[in-house]
Design a protein around this motif. Structure first.
Motif, mmCIF file in Angstrom:
data_model
loop_
_atom_site.group_PDB
_atom_site.id
_atom_site.type_symbol
_atom_site.label_atom_id
_atom_site.label_comp_id
_atom_site.label_asym_id
_atom_site.label_seq_id
_atom_site.Cartn_x
_atom_site.Cartn_y
_atom_site.Cartn_z
ATOM 1 N N MET B 95 39.484 31.607 53.239
ATOM 2 C CA MET B 95 38.487 31.495 52.165
ATOM 3 C C MET B 95 37.074 31.599 52.708
ATOM 4 O O MET B 95 36.197 32.188 52.085
ATOM 5 N N LEU B 96 36.862 31.013 53.895
ATOM 6 C CA LEU B 96 35.539 31.056 54.499
ATOM 7 C C LEU B 96 35.134 32.506 54.735
ATOM 8 O O LEU B 96 33.963 32.865 54.586
ATOM 9 N N ALA B 97 36.121 33.331 55.078
ATOM 10 C CA ALA B 97 35.801 34.731 55.352
ATOM 11 C C ALA B 97 35.277 35.423 54.101
ATOM 12 O O ALA B 97 34.488 36.359 54.191
ATOM 13 N N LEU B 98 35.702 34.937 52.934
ATOM 14 C CA LEU B 98 35.238 35.583 51.705
ATOM 15 C C LEU B 98 33.764 35.315 51.433
ATOM 16 O O LEU B 98 33.153 35.981 50.602
ATOM 17 N N SER B 99 33.199 34.319 52.158
ATOM 18 C CA SER B 99 31.830 33.934 51.827
ATOM 19 C C SER B 99 30.827 35.020 52.190
ATOM 20 O O SER B 99 29.724 35.017 51.671
ATOM 21 N N ALA B 100 31.190 35.921 53.068
ATOM 22 C CA ALA B 100 30.246 36.990 53.405
ATOM 23 C C ALA B 100 30.679 38.321 52.805
ATOM 24 O O ALA B 100 30.096 39.355 53.104
ATOM 25 N N MET B 101 31.698 38.280 51.953
ATOM 26 C CA MET B 101 32.241 39.533 51.430
ATOM 27 C C MET B 101 31.422 39.988 50.223
ATOM 28 O O MET B 101 31.207 39.213 49.292
ATOM 29 N N PRO B 102 30.927 41.212 50.214
ATOM 30 C CA PRO B 102 30.156 41.671 49.057
ATOM 31 C C PRO B 102 31.064 42.223 47.979
ATOM 32 O O PRO B 102 31.540 43.351 48.056
ATOM 33 N N PHE B 103 31.294 41.419 46.928
ATOM 34 C CA PHE B 103 32.124 41.880 45.815
ATOM 35 C C PHE B 103 31.319 42.740 44.849
ATOM 36 O O PHE B 103 31.706 42.919 43.719
ATOM 37 N N GLY B 104 30.202 43.186 45.299
ATOM 38 C CA GLY B 104 29.310 43.947 44.434
ATOM 39 C C GLY B 104 27.906 43.685 44.909
ATOM 40 O O GLY B 104 27.690 42.776 45.710
#
Lengths: 100, 437, 173
Positions: B95-104
């Motif tokens: 989940m932490l990895a998703l914190s830098a993921m640009p979903f848009g």
């Protein structure tokens, strides 16, 4: 802003704990881990001074320290595995073949 | 109090996104599982789950309820603390990895300067969840599965890293957002510039996820369920959540670096502007299908649920349609359409993962190791050198970039062919040393 | 405020888990606490504006070296080892010596802290961190960089050789 000396005290604490671990534990793997603690303390100092002087050289030395730590861990653990295979022990004071 | 509010102000939107991700992710993971079961059923010419809700659409909720209500078993000889904490590590890392993921362009918690490295670093922590879980169960199957998993993930991380480097060289940045902007600027997805890198990323990414055909750590015919053998109920569900989140993370990195992130196909060509209407039209069609199927459901309640899903799709259609009508520079328009394209690409990845899972037979462990060390890593190294050489030729000698890249790709493919054709003929020593793992 | 909080939080976390690393019985617990220490140190690096090193610390130290450690601990760890005496005979002497050295170092630090009162550089001087580290690494420190990579190569070969099982089974230990 945290004064640089606080980082140095932190590094000192970690260094001391690491040395204590190296000197007192019997399990070689934990001794290796304590060495990692010591290297880590060194890294904190390097990075703290890098910020203090505003130059990245300290960080670069920290990268080299990490490299050395990686090499050391790989070799050290390799030796431990080889030793364990032959003697079935990981206790430092039972590694006394060189004594006689 | 005012100080706290002042402090929180710039962090409100990221906080909101974080809450949205944490709240929605378990649901999404559940529906990915349903999707996987449906895809599997389709490939195997079955129907898949059909009972709970219309077409099994409520199955994930029923599964989640079952898992929550199950007895929480900790084996008597297990190491309680580590047994308890291991699944949490898995989920947290993913989940932490998703914190830098640009979903848009809008929907991103934080755009870090070292974004990609951060995601790779944090998601590599998930391995501890697997290893510690396997060890703490105090079971041979679990331990063997964990050891296999550790060996596999550490080996394939090198290939993944090298594949990412080949894309990074073209992007010239580690920030996830700037990667997408670089692709918009150059007008091409990097998957077309470094196809070999993309392919290696795909294969090694699947291996890192411990998914079929590389699911040795949980090969049910050999190891029961690998590191998860002793887990049940809610902890098991946490492992599953971690695994599916990791799938989203790997797909998200691939989408951002190789498939243009939130960009729609041909973002710079005005002739393709009609693609902006595609999301709304797609969901309109889905709405129509839901309403068309609703009266045909066998039970009244299923009719109602199908109608509800139709309304849901209609809502999404409305949102997407509203976004299209906004002026081109509106933040909401870019955000909503960008999120659609990003998620569409992520689901493309997820679908291909499922497709591979149901069509390829499982590798043997020594084959897996040989594929990683003897094929993917050398090929990815040559690929990185090829991309680097192309960039040097481009900058120093003024070659067009694509010429150098084509040359590099051809050389890489030649090396790959040599590795396959020549090296594989040689007799390979029987797997002795690695046999025990 | 935030800066103080993060520093003292991570510092406390690092020190407490470091103490646990050297005191717990079980080597797996030691490894877990060492991971915590390393992550806390990574947090301190971040707080010192060394983003690149923060990530390097997590990827290399935690994701690489510690996986090796956990792997080996699980391969080697025996239930017997838990029941053995964990500390060797020199522990009290060692504690004494270490405390003495620590006391000296604290004294030296306290004496020298005025020197550290030198005007610290503006934190912005490290700003595009990854770029400046990369440039410096490949400009001023090219040779050390190459030597480090050779060191890693040597270590790799050495580890492979050490880990290799000799063909004839060991005769008699």
């Amino acid at each position: 802003m945290i004064p640089t000396s606080h980082y140095l005290y932190l590094a000192l604490a970690l260094f001391t704990i690491g040395v204590l671990g190296v000197l007192t534990r019997r399990n070689v793997i934990i001794i290796l881990m304590s060495i990692e603690l010591i290297l880590n303390a060194v890294n904190i100092n390097l990075v703290a001074f890098a910020r203090h002087f505003g130059s990245v050289d300290g960080q670069i030395f920290a990268i080299f320290v990490v490299t050395a730590a990686a090499a050391e861990a790989a070799i050290g653990l390799g030796i431990i595995i080889a030793f364990f295979r032959n003697r079935e022990t990981v206790l430092a004071d039972e590694m006394d073949m060189l004594k006689w | 109090m005012d100080a706290v509010v002042e402090f929180l102000k710039p962090h409100l939107l990221p906080l909101l996104w974080a809450v949205v991700i944490v709240a929605v992710l378990p649901l999404v993971a559940g529906y990915i599982v349903l999707l996987e079961r449906k895809v599997m059923a389709d490939i195997q010419a079955r129907l898949g789950p059909m009972r709970v809700g219309p077409h099994g659409l409520l199955q994930p909720i029923a599964d989640a309820l079952k898992l929550l209500l199950k007895e929480d078993i900790i084996p008597a000889n297990a190491d309680k603390w580590i047994f308890w904490i291991a699944p949490l590590i898995s989920v947290t890392a993913a989940m932490l990895a998703l914190s830098a993921m640009p979903f848009g362009p809008v929907f991103q918690i934080a755009d870090l300067n070292v974004g990609l490295l951060f995601i790779v670093a944090v998601s590599s922590l998930g391995i501890f969840g697997i290893v510690l879980g396997g060890w703490s169960s105090n079971s041979h199957y679990a331990l063997l599965g964990a050891l296999r998993s550790a060996a596999q993930v550490v080996s394939y991380e090198v290939a993944v890293g090298m594949a990412l480097v080949s894309g990074l060289l073209l992007a010239g940045t580690l920030s996830m957002r700037k990667m997408v902007e670089a692709q918009a600027e150059q007008g091409v997805w990097f998957a077309f510039l470094v196809p070999v890198g993309f392919f290696i990323y795909l294969v090694a990414g699947i291996a890192e996820l411990n998914r079929a055909p590389f699911d040795l750590p949980e090969a049910e015919s050999e190891l029961v369920a690998g590191y998860m053998t002793e887990y049940s109920g809610f902890r098991w569900a946490l492992y599953f959540l971690g695994e599916y989140t990791a799938m989203i993370v790997v797909s998200g990195i691939g989408t951002t670096l190789f498939l243009g992130g939130w960009l729609r196909p041909f973002p710079n060509v005005a002739a393709f502007d009609f693609l902006d209407y595609l999301p709304a039209v797609l969901f309109l069609a889905l709405t129509g299908y839901c309403f068309y199927r609703a009266p045909k459901q066998p039970v009244p309640i299923q009719k109602a649920v199908m109608g509800l899903f139709g309304v849901l799709c209609l809502g999404i259609t409305a949102a997407l349609g509203w976004a299209v009508t906004l002026p081109a520079e509106a933040v909401a328009r870019a955000g909503i359409l960008g999120a659609f394209w990003f998620l569409a690409k992520v689901f493309l990845f997820l679908y291909s993962f499922m497709w591979f899972r149901f069509t390829f037979p499982r590798y043997r462990f020594d084959q897996l190791m040989r594929l990683g060390w003897h094929f993917l890593i050398p090929v990815s190294l040559v690929n990185v050198m090829g991309v680097g050489a192309a960039l040097v030729l481009h900058r120093q000698a003024g070659w067009p970039l694509w010429q150098g890249l084509v040359l590099g790709t051809v050389v890489t493919l030649a090396v790959a062919a040599w590795l396959i054709l020549v090296r594989q003929r040689r007799p390979v020593a029987a797997p002795s040393a690695g046999g025990e793992v | 405020m935030v800066e103080q909080f993060t520093f003292y939080f991570f510092a406390a976390l690092a020190v407490i888990s470091a103490v646990l690393v050297v005191t717990v019985r079980n080597a797996v617990y030691s490894a877990v606490f060492l991971i915590t220490t390393l992550l806390a140190t990574a947090g301190i690096f971040l707080q010192l504006r060394a983003e690149f090193l923060f990530v390097v610390q997590i990827i290399l130290y935690v994701g690489g070296i510690m996986v090796l450690f956990v792997f080996v601990v699980m391969l080697v760890d025996l239930d017997v080892a838990l029941r053995q005496v964990q500390f060797n005979r020199q522990k009290w002497v060692a504690l004494l010596v270490v405390l003495a050295v620590a006391g000296q170092l604290v004294f030296a630090l306290a004496l020298g802290s005025e020197a550290l009162g030198l005007p610290a550089a503006a934190p912005e001087s490290l700003e595009p961190n990854t770029e400046s580290v990369g440039l410096r690494l490949f400009e001023s420190y090219m040779l050390p960089f190459e030597i480090a990579s050779i060191l890693l190569l040597v270590a790799m070969i050495g580890a492979v050789l050490l880990g290799k099982r000799q063909k004839p089974p060991r005769s008699e230990a």
